[in-house]
Design a protein around this motif. Structure first.
Motif, PDB file in Angstrom:
ATOM      1  N   SER A 144      15.513 109.462  22.564  1.00 21.98           N
ATOM      2  CA  SER A 144      15.616 108.225  23.326  1.00 21.98           C
ATOM      3  C   SER A 144      16.372 107.145  22.562  1.00 21.98           C
ATOM      4  O   SER A 144      17.260 106.491  23.098  1.00 21.98           O
ATOM      5  CB  SER A 144      14.226 107.717  23.697  1.00 21.98           C
ATOM      6  OG  SER A 144      14.297 106.479  24.342  1.00 21.98           O
ATOM      7  N   SER A 186      16.133 103.617  30.356  1.00 18.46           N
ATOM      8  CA  SER A 186      15.045 103.576  29.373  1.00 18.46           C
ATOM      9  C   SER A 186      13.838 104.371  29.847  1.00 18.46           C
ATOM     10  O   SER A 186      13.228 105.123  29.070  1.00 18.46           O
ATOM     11  CB  SER A 186      14.652 102.114  29.117  1.00 18.46           C
ATOM     12  OG  SER A 186      13.572 102.031  28.220  1.00 18.46           O
ATOM     13  N   MET A 214      14.528 108.192  29.587  1.00 23.83           N
ATOM     14  CA  MET A 214      14.503 108.696  28.208  1.00 23.83           C
ATOM     15  C   MET A 214      13.089 108.734  27.660  1.00 23.83           C
ATOM     16  O   MET A 214      12.726 109.647  26.893  1.00 23.83           O
ATOM     17  CB  MET A 214      15.405 107.835  27.330  1.00 23.83           C
ATOM     18  CG  MET A 214      16.892 107.948  27.641  1.00 23.83           C
ATOM     19  SD  MET A 214      17.484 109.657  27.765  1.00 23.83           S
ATOM     20  CE  MET A 214      17.078 110.298  26.136  1.00 23.83           C
ATOM     21  N   LYS A 215      12.258 107.762  28.033  1.00 28.42           N
ATOM     22  CA  LYS A 215      10.860 107.798  27.598  1.00 28.42           C
ATOM     23  C   LYS A 215      10.121 108.980  28.216  1.00 28.42           C
ATOM     24  O   LYS A 215       9.320 109.650  27.556  1.00 28.42           O
ATOM     25  CB  LYS A 215      10.165 106.488  27.972  1.00 28.42           C
ATOM     26  CG  LYS A 215      10.579 105.305  27.113  1.00 28.42           C
ATOM     27  CD  LYS A 215       9.850 104.039  27.533  1.00 28.42           C
ATOM     28  CE  LYS A 215      10.270 102.857  26.661  1.00 28.42           C
ATOM     29  NZ  LYS A 215       9.601 101.594  27.075  1.00 28.42           N
ATOM     30  N   TYR A 267      11.553 111.718  29.097  1.00 24.08           N
ATOM     31  CA  TYR A 267      12.088 112.916  28.434  1.00 24.08           C
ATOM     32  C   TYR A 267      11.371 113.160  27.111  1.00 24.08           C
ATOM     33  O   TYR A 267      10.984 114.289  26.798  1.00 24.08           O
ATOM     34  CB  TYR A 267      13.587 112.756  28.216  1.00 24.08           C
ATOM     35  CG  TYR A 267      14.180 113.839  27.332  1.00 24.08           C
ATOM     36  CD1 TYR A 267      14.415 115.115  27.830  1.00 24.08           C
ATOM     37  CD2 TYR A 267      14.485 113.585  25.996  1.00 24.08           C
ATOM     38  CE1 TYR A 267      14.945 116.115  27.027  1.00 24.08           C
ATOM     39  CE2 TYR A 267      15.009 114.568  25.182  1.00 24.08           C
ATOM     40  CZ  TYR A 267      15.234 115.836  25.704  1.00 24.08           C
ATOM     41  OH  TYR A 267      15.744 116.823  24.899  1.00 24.08           O
ATOM     42  N   GLU A 268      11.196 112.104  26.322  1.00 27.44           N
ATOM     43  CA  GLU A 268      10.504 112.255  25.036  1.00 27.44           C
ATOM     44  C   GLU A 268       9.061 112.710  25.239  1.00 27.44           C
ATOM     45  O   GLU A 268       8.547 113.540  24.490  1.00 27.44           O
ATOM     46  CB  GLU A 268      10.534 110.928  24.277  1.00 27.44           C
ATOM     47  CG  GLU A 268      11.831 110.667  23.548  1.00 27.44           C
ATOM     48  CD  GLU A 268      11.685 109.566  22.513  1.00 27.44           C
ATOM     49  OE1 GLU A 268      10.615 108.926  22.479  1.00 27.44           O
ATOM     50  OE2 GLU A 268      12.639 109.353  21.741  1.00 27.44           O
TER      51      GLU A 268
END
Length: 756
Positions: A297, A282, A285-286, A288-289
């Motif tokens: 995400s 998690s 992915m956060k 990455y966003e």
């Protein structure tokens, strides 16, 4: 604390390589972020030029619509089947003709690789836990049936009619399984396949009479005590009658209780493993966003949550059933007591430890300076009485110096073990929350050093002061009083000064003394190895017995070496610690049939021979004894040095990934290992210095013995770190993150299956 540090600290060290590679993914994210930053700067310059050329046009709406269409197609995650059991995930990343697209594709490729790795490992561990739960269920059934037999022996005959009491016991047995009572059909339909198999197995056992279970059960009498070893030697091993008394029943219950506690801890670690890895996915992915402004995400986390790692609830189910079974069977349904036993308390750090460590350290330095100044101001070494005093009294106090130095080395060991995440509490078998960290060990070391040095300074002051000449006998009782103080604290039964650690030390010491009657564990032979480096301490104890027991202190003479009985004991005491290790190696060879244990025992046997010749030369002198002492000591040094480096440390592997070291290393600097090997050789050779005895005066001889003994203790401290590092890596390779407590019962069909 950042998530990365918390993630690192929460890892089970033996599973470290099977956690998500959070650091590796963050490095790829940094590449993406740096490339996006460069693109953003060029985009701003281009946009600024366009706005200057078309200042009257609004282009935001069309661009936003086009970007939204592209963002909807950032990733596409596919689920692949492998061998019909394992699911593999593969993400198709839509590359764009811009800088950073390749790094993003690598990121999702790495994410898939980590997700597949974590899922596979977690599933394997859960399957192993479910299998262990099945075995524990059968152990509980045997325990309940055995309780019935012990309390009511007449119910043991399967020909007797079923009485109300027997029916109650059978019903009680049915509820004492990990699988628990039967559930309603709706809940049973929602469980996974393995839980259904557990329920089916449990129902099969419920249809059996409790006494029928005992017909297929045998109590495994592990030879863990001298009495069990002696009984095994004089009893028929084929006698399988299951008729324990109340004391044996209590031991069986305690053993099974330990099995449950260790299994519960494993389940808790599995639960933490799942939670920490889900959190890591998690977080990545956060990030990455945040770096790319692309909403990928939610899509990827849906896949993660639906994977075995995120969707399996079997660990929680097992935790609940283990807790219920443990509380019902071992704490008489006392939930508070049961949860307290199952869930270990985390150890809190106290600031008072740091304060008192600094205080005692300062006191020690001040006392050391005062002692040196006192000796220098009195010109003690130049006076005959001073030389006599140092020759007779200093060996009595050197005992405390050896212990202090060894404790200091152990404090350094615990610091570096913790720094490099070597799981020493698990390897030594400390009860969770009771192990001493480096600050506590250092506090104990400085406190011991301050008391010993203070007594030495008081003794010196009373000895050199003309007004206290009439109290010389009382003066020399100061070191004896210090011995009694140390022994009193060590064996004190009250809960002060780390009682659990003191009792653990006493237990290991007792097992060393009783070798080979006890089953050998790692802390037992590790302590015995420490004792081999403290052979001079054993001789100091003998000196105390002679000096005070035979009244030498009252006559202010040291004539112990002139007594034949003392010289015989001088031989025996010198080889006692080496005998401990030799006896342990013999027991290990008997248990494991591993010839490495036999060869290791030969090393200690050669050391015993060398010690005998050295002691004979020390007492009788003579060229022949000197030659024999040199030859035997040289052979012992060569054998033990080879065993230290090659076997105990696992180094000098020619074809390893790290030439002349080993495949896996914990310390990042390889030069440390080569330095340690050189130091081990040099310090081993220093052990031979006393054989080259010249025409030393008594004071120089005392100084030489003290220095040589201190160098041996330092060598042992260096050995400790790399020995436990190698043991830790062996555990990591086998995923042994938890104590292996043997089950008290074995089923005949299980043993036959194993033999087949």
């Amino acid at each position: 604390m950042t998530f990365q540090k918390d993630f690192k600290q929460q890892m089970v060290p033996e599973w470290e390589k099977d956690y998500m590679d959070y650091e590796g993914l963050k490095r790829i994210l940094k590449e993406i972020k740096s490339s996006k930053k460069a693109i953003h700067n060029r985009s701003l310059q281009h946009r600024f030029r366009l706005e200057r050329a078309f200042s009257g046009l609004n282009m935001h709406g069309s661009n936003h619509q086009r970007e939204g269409d592209i963002e909807d197609q950032v990733i596409e995650v596919k689920t692949l089947e492998q061998d019909g059991s394992k699911q593999l995930y593969k993400t198709n990343f839509q590359k764009f003709h811009e800088v950073g697209g390749e790094a993003e594709a690598r990121l999702f490729e790495k994410l898939d690789e980590e997700l597949n790795k974590v899922n596979a490992f977690y599933k394997d561990q859960v399957e192993a836990a479910k299998h262990e739960a099945t075995l524990l269920s059968k152990q509980v059934e045997a325990l309940v049936a055995l309780r019935v037999k012990v309390k009511s022996p007449e119910t043991g005959s399967k020909h007797n009619s079923s009485s109300p009491e027997e029916t109650f016991d059978q019903n009680h047995q049915q509820n004492d399984s990990i699988d628990g009572p039967e559930v309603d059909p709706i809940q049973q339909a929602n469980r996974n396949t393995h839980q259904e198999e557990l329920a089916e197995t449990h129902n099969n056992y419920n249809r059996k009479d409790p006494m029928e279970i005992l017909e297929h059960v045998k109590v495994d009498n592990v030879l863990q005590s001298p009495m069990s070893t002696i009984k095994k030697a004089f009893t028929d091993s084929n006698n399988n009658e299951l008729s324990p008394d109340k004391e044996e029943m209590r031991k069986i219950e305690e053993q099974l209780k330990l099995v449950f506690i260790e299994f519960y801890q494993k389940l808790l670690h599995l639960k933490d493993y799942s939670f920490m890895n889900l959190s890591a996915f998690s977080k990545i992915m956060k990030k990455y966003e945040k770096s790319t402004s692309r909403p990928a995400s939610a899509a990827y986390m849906r896949v993660v949550d639906n994977s075995y790692l995120g969707s399996s609830d079997e660990v929680n189910f097992l935790l609940e059933r283990v807790e219920c079974t443990f509380i019902r069977n071992f704490t008489h349904s006392n939930h508070k007591k049961g949860r307290k036993l199952l869930r270990h308390k985390t150890k809190r750090e106290r600031h008072s430890i740091t304060f008192f460590t600094g205080f005692f350290s300062g006191c020690f330095v001040a006392l050391l300076v005062a002692t040196v100044l006192r000796i220098g101001s009195q010109h003690l070494m130049k006076k005959q009485e001073g030389t006599f005093y140092m020759e007779n009294i200093f060996p009595l106090y050197s005992l405390f110096g050896y212990i202090t130095l060894h404790m200091l080395m152990y404090a350094a060991n615990t610091y570096f073990w913790k720094r490099y995440q070597i799981n020493y509490p698990f390897l030594f078998g400390f009860k969770p929350g009771t192990e001493m960290d480096y600050r506590e060990v250092f506090l104990l070391t400085t406190g011991h050093a301050v008391v010993a040095l203070l007594c030495f300074l008081i003794n010196l002051q009373l000895e050199m002061n003309q007004r206290t000449q009439n109290y010389k006998t009382a003066t020399e009782l100061v070191p004896l009083s210090l011995i009694f103080l140390v022994l009193l604290i060590t064996f004190c039964p009250f809960d002060i000064i780390h009682r659990s650690s003191r009792f653990f030390f006493i237990q290991c010491l007792f097992r060393c003394i009783c070798a080979p009657l006890f089953l050998v564990r790692l802390p037992d032979f590790f302590l015995a190895d420490q004792l081999t480096s403290q052979f001079q301490t054993f001789r100091s104890f003998e000196l105390y017995i002679c000096y005070y027991g035979l009244g030498e202190h009252s006559r202010r003479q040291n004539k112990c070496h002139r007594r034949g009985f003392y010289n015989i004991q001088y031989f025996i005491v010198g080889i006692i610690p080496y005998w401990f290790r030799l006896a342990q190696c013999m027991r290990q060879f008997y248990e494991e049939r591993d010839f490495n244990r036999l060869f290791n025992g030969l090393n200690y046997l050669s050391t015993i021979v060398a010690m005998v010749f050295r002691t004979t030369f020390e007492l009788k002198k003579g060229r022949i004894w000197k030659v024999l002492a040199l030859i035997s000591s040289a052979l012992a040094v060569i054998q033990n040095t080879f065993w230290d480096i090659v076997k105990d440390w696992g180094l000098l592997k020619r074809h390893s990934r790290n030439p002349y070291l080993r495949d896996k290393l914990i310390v990042p600097h390889k030069s440390i290992y080569f330095i340690a090997m050189v130091l081990d050789i040099i310090l081993r050779l220093s052990w031979m210095q006393l054989v080259f005895e010249m025409d030393w005066n008594p004071l120089h001889k005392v100084a030489m013995i003290t220095v040589t003994s201190c160098l041996e203790i330092i060598r042992r401290g260096i050995w400790n770190f790399f020995r436990l590092e190698n043991e830790h890596l062996n555990n990591v390779g086998n995923y042994r993150a938890f104590k292996s407590v043997p089950h008290p019962f074995s089923y005949y069909d299980e043993r036959n299956d194993k033999n087949d």
